[in-house]
Design an enzyme around this catalytic site. Structure first.
Site, mmCIF file in Angstrom:
data_model
loop_
_atom_site.group_PDB
_atom_site.id
_atom_site.type_symbol
_atom_site.label_atom_id
_atom_site.label_comp_id
_atom_site.label_asym_id
_atom_site.label_seq_id
_atom_site.Cartn_x
_atom_site.Cartn_y
_atom_site.Cartn_z
ATOM 1 N N HIS A 201 1.077 -1.396 -0.054
ATOM 2 C CA HIS A 201 0.187 -0.023 -0.136
ATOM 3 C C HIS A 201 1.094 1.219 0.410
ATOM 4 O O HIS A 201 1.690 1.238 0.897
ATOM 5 C CB HIS A 201 -1.056 0.054 1.041
ATOM 6 C CG HIS A 201 -2.026 1.586 1.828
ATOM 7 N ND1 HIS A 201 -2.144 1.423 2.656
ATOM 8 C CD2 HIS A 201 -2.986 1.242 0.161
ATOM 9 C CE1 HIS A 201 -3.472 2.215 2.141
ATOM 10 N NE2 HIS A 201 -3.180 2.702 1.241
ATOM 11 N N HIS B 54 -0.952 11.766 -1.593
ATOM 12 C CA HIS B 54 -2.293 11.387 -1.238
ATOM 13 C C HIS B 54 -3.300 12.425 -0.701
ATOM 14 O O HIS B 54 -4.953 12.269 -1.150
ATOM 15 C CB HIS B 54 -2.459 10.157 -0.003
ATOM 16 C CG HIS B 54 -3.467 9.643 0.822
ATOM 17 N ND1 HIS B 54 -3.938 10.209 1.680
ATOM 18 C CD2 HIS B 54 -3.938 8.736 0.887
ATOM 19 C CE1 HIS B 54 -5.222 9.513 2.354
ATOM 20 N NE2 HIS B 54 -5.203 8.783 1.720
HETATM 21 O O1 G3P Z 1 -6.809 2.044 -2.438
HETATM 22 C C1 G3P Z 1 -7.209 1.422 -1.610
HETATM 23 C C2 G3P Z 1 -6.569 2.505 -0.467
HETATM 24 O O2 G3P Z 1 -5.393 3.231 -0.911
HETATM 25 C C3 G3P Z 1 -7.918 3.288 -0.197
HETATM 26 O O3 G3P Z 1 -7.974 4.727 0.819
HETATM 27 O O4 G3P Z 1 -7.221 7.041 2.057
HETATM 28 O O5 G3P Z 1 -5.486 4.597 1.790
HETATM 29 O O6 G3P Z 1 -5.860 5.724 -0.326
HETATM 30 P P1 G3P Z 1 -6.782 5.448 0.996
HETATM 31 MG MG MG Z 2 -4.590 4.917 -2.272
#
Ligand code: G3P
Ligand code: MG
Length: 258
Positions: free
Chosen positions: A10, A52
């Site tokens: 992630h 982000h």
């Molecule tokens: O794409 C999955 C996840 O990354 C969505 O939430 O806020 O971590 O971008 P966020």
């Molecule tokens: Mg994300």
């Protein structure tokens, strides 16, 4: 159906390195990952950057919004120092450079379209146009097994961004991203011609997982940081997930639980 890697780092390197930076990506690669999720939004000049938050202050010192700055200004800012002194000076990556690096190193990408509020359509369109051009050969080659699957998957919470991506590059696959499945999830997913549903694992039920799979979609969960939970979700039929804990859940996790 899910044709992609099953465990993704992630934001590049999870929580082991500053999110959405080259250092994060390299950290993920050092842990063996060849598949990542990361976030993309547009800078003031319409150039996409890997970021982000739509504002400065958390991962990049300063104030104001990402759309107040041109991409090269953001690239010169410090997106790593908040995480640790050894990362000071890590810039905000330009999407094109970041994606090219991934492509060159065989790192598969789930590109999350993360438009700043009010910039949904231009973000979806711009990122899809660039990604489709970068992977034009892969997207056209339907005869060589596995080639098409190297192209990235675009996901977004924003229907408008996904619709714009579809308009610009229908051949580039899309995923409908939601925190929680709404009652009309299938209609909305079909509206953007999604191949997969991405959902927060905390809100998913086994029944919903069955419904998504029975409807023919891939099913991806974010962000799964405990091995036992990951194994449980896979048992429900979840195809793939991303994790922040790349130290606990490695890229080969799926083969280990089987
Ligand atoms: O794409 C999955 C996840 O990354 C969505 O939430 O806020 O971590 O971008 P966020
Ligand atoms: Mg994300």
């Amino acid at each position: 159906m899910w044709r992609y890697p099953k465990v993704l780092a992630h934001r590049g390197g999870g929580t082991l390195a500053p999110e959405n930076t080259m250092a994060g990506l390299l950290r993920g690669m050092r842990a063996g990952f060849r598949a990542i999720e990361y976030d993309v939004m547009l800078a003031r000049d319409g150039v996409p950057v890997v970021m982000h938050d739509p504002f400065l202050g958390r991962t990049v010192p300063g104030s104001g919004h990402v759309v107040d700055y041109d991409a090269l200004e953001l690239a010169g800012m410090d997106a790593g120092g908040w995480f640790g002194r050894e990362y000071e000076g890590e810039g905000v990556p330009l999407f094109v450079e970041f994606a090219q690096f991934c492509k060159a190193h065989g790192v598969w990408m789930n590109i999350e379209l993360k438009p700043a509020p009010g910039h949904e359509i231009e973000t979806g369109g711009a990122v899809a146009r660039i990604a489709a051009a970068m992977f034009a050969d892969e997207l056209e080659d339907r005869s060589t097994p596995g080639r098409l699957e190297r192209a990235p998957l675009l996901s977004s919470f924003s229907m408008d961004a996904l619709l714009a991506a579809h308009e610009v590059a229908p051949q580039l696959p899309r995923a409908f991203l939601m925190s929680e499945l709404p009652p009309d999830w299938e209609r909305r997913a079909r509206e953007v011609d999604a191949v997969a549903i991405h959902v927060n694992h905390r809100h998913l039920t086994p029944q919903q997982a069955r419904e998504v799979k029975a409807a023919g979609f891939g099913l991806f969960c974010y962000t799964v940081n405990e091995a036992a939970r990951a194994a449980e979700l896979l048992g429900w039929g979840v195809d793939a997930f991303c994790t922040d804990r790349i130290d606990l859940i490695g890229p080969d996790f799926i083969t280990q639980v089987k």
